[in-house]
Design a protein around this motif. Structure first.
Motif, PDB file in Angstrom:
ATOM      1  N   HIS A   1       0.897  -1.440   0.082  1.00 42.09           N
ATOM      2  CA  HIS A   1       0.002   0.030   0.192  1.00 42.09           C
ATOM      3  C   HIS A   1       1.129   1.126   0.097  1.00 42.09           C
TER       4      HIS A   1
ATOM      5  N   GLU B   1       2.658   4.342   1.374  1.00 42.87           N
ATOM      6  CA  GLU B   1       3.183   4.903   2.621  1.00 42.87           C
ATOM      7  C   GLU B   1       4.223   5.536   2.525  1.00 42.87           C
TER       8      GLU B   1
ATOM      9  N   ASN C   1       3.874  -3.171   4.630  1.00 48.26           N
ATOM     10  CA  ASN C   1       3.696  -2.031   5.070  1.00 48.26           C
ATOM     11  C   ASN C   1       3.986  -1.774   6.626  1.00 48.26           C
TER      12      ASN C   1
ATOM     13  N   ARG D   1      -0.046  -0.881   8.039  1.00 45.60           N
ATOM     14  CA  ARG D   1      -1.150  -1.332   7.555  1.00 45.60           C
ATOM     15  C   ARG D   1      -0.842  -2.908   7.397  1.00 45.60           C
ATOM     16  N   SER D   2      -2.129  -3.572   7.361  1.00 39.83           N
ATOM     17  CA  SER D   2      -1.627  -4.982   7.211  1.00 39.83           C
ATOM     18  C   SER D   2      -1.597  -5.255   5.602  1.00 39.83           C
ATOM     19  N   SER D   3      -0.525  -6.039   5.130  1.00 39.89           N
ATOM     20  CA  SER D   3      -0.145  -6.225   3.903  1.00 39.89           C
ATOM     21  C   SER D   3       0.710  -7.619   3.684  1.00 39.89           C
TER      22      SER D   3
END
Length: 356
Positions: free
Chosen positions: A193, A195, A297, A300-302
């Motif tokens: 994502h 960032e 990330n 965030r969860s990734s």
């Protein structure tokens, strides 16, 4: 039946646009620098391309492509008032004084813009591949401060950038592959994502060798380095060594463009004219606490994989200089970076440098 939702193309944040356009424009602006100083230590521009296809067949994976443009200042009296720096750079430096290395025999500044792309091995899969590295693209700008005392150098870089769709990795890779008739990587919808990235890199180097003999004929030198990085892009400590041998070695701190102060970016005590060339071999070992391209990330969860805490690489290549031009070609072999990685990373790097 409702019309299918249209996919909005990724928007590039204003900050990313500023990184791409503001800093190169500022660095090449014509500062009020005396002609004598420009003649003794001219500014330079370097352009580097990294690609794993240079590593051989079936190598389009891992760190798959990178491009960097670097602008190098002349030797400076200081970082905040020297007229050889453009005005925007002097203004920024007033807010970054804690990064300045202090007074040394020689010092200069470096600006660079880079993009790096990372992909898994299987380009044909559009789904997320749990046991291979994430798709990732990074767009980064950096300010570098080099300070030299004799055969020792210390360099500090502040890095600002973005990872994710805003870095335009999908678009750039597809454009390049279409030009060279390559296959599209289908899994970019699974990339990390967006960032913002912030980091600092510091290294210290020392050079051994017969400097006076090298300038006039055959010679060798050895350049040791140690340092580290701190930030959400990467956090590590590293050390390594570069060996060079050739005709009229340059009075700098290495021919490895992947590291700070490589490829014509450190202050030089003398400028060679005519032809010179050398071969080099280099190594680097890193103890890694964080690598966002493997850990995923930060906030965030990734997608992520289990990275290996100790990695490294060896490289070798050749550099040729004539007048204001320098060309360098290198090949790197790395250790496996995460558990389950099938192939060891192999990629090549080509650099063109020109004094202005």
């Amino acid at each position: 039946m409702p019309a299918p939702a249209r996919t909005r193309p990724p928007r590039v944040p204003t900050a990313a646009l500023l990184l791409v356009f503001l800093f190169p424009a500022a660095a090449i602006a014509a500062p009020q620098c005396s002609s004598s100083r420009l003649s003794e230590t001219p500014p330079a521009v370097n352009f580097r391309v990294d690609n794993d296809l240079f590593g051989g067949e079936n190598q389009d994976q891992g760190y798959t492509n990178g491009a960097v443009i670097t602008l190098v200042s002349p030797n400076l009296a200081d970082y905040t008032d020297d007229p050889c720096l453009p005005r925007p750079a002097r203004w920024i430096n007033r807010y970054l004084e804690r990064l300045h290395p202090g007074r040394f025999e020689q010092q200069n500044m470096v600006f660079s813009i880079s993009q790096s792309l990372y992909t898994p091995t299987d380009y044909s899969r559009a789904d997320l591949i749990p046991d291979d590295r994430p798709y990732a693209a990074i767009l980064m700008a950096s300010f570098g401060y080099n300070a030299r005392s004799g055969d020792s150098l210390r360099t500090t870089q502040l890095q600002l950038g973005v990872i994710g769709p805003a870095a335009l990795g999908k678009q750039v890779q597809r454009a390049v592959h279409h030009v060279f008739d390559g296959e599209d990587f289908r899994g970019w919808d699974n990339q990390l994502h967006n960032e913002p990235l912030l980091g600092i890199v510091h290294e210290r180097m020392h050079r051994w060798g017969d400097s006076e003999g090298n300038a006039g004929g055959w010679g060798w030198d050895a350049i040791a380095h140690y340092g580290g990085a701190l930030g959400n892009r990467a956090t590590y400590v590293n050390t390594g060594l570069e060996l060079r041998w050739g005709w009229r070695l340059p009075d700098d701190f290495g021919s490895t463009p992947l590291r700070p102060a490589g490829e014509n970016t450190a202050p030089a005590r003398e400028r060679l004219s005519g032809w010179s060339w050398h071969v080099f071999a280099t190594s680097d070992v890193r103890a890694v606490a964080r690598d966002i391209t493997l850990d995923g990330n930060t906030f965030r969860s990734s997608h992520s994989v289990d990275k290996r805490p100790l990695v490294g690489e060896v490289g070798y290549g050749m550099a040729v200089t004539h007048g204001r031009w320098k060309f360098a070609l290198a090949r790197y072999h790395g250790a496996r970076e995460f558990e389950g990685q099938k192939e060891r990373p192999v990629f090549g790097s080509f650099t063109i440098s020109r004094m202005l």
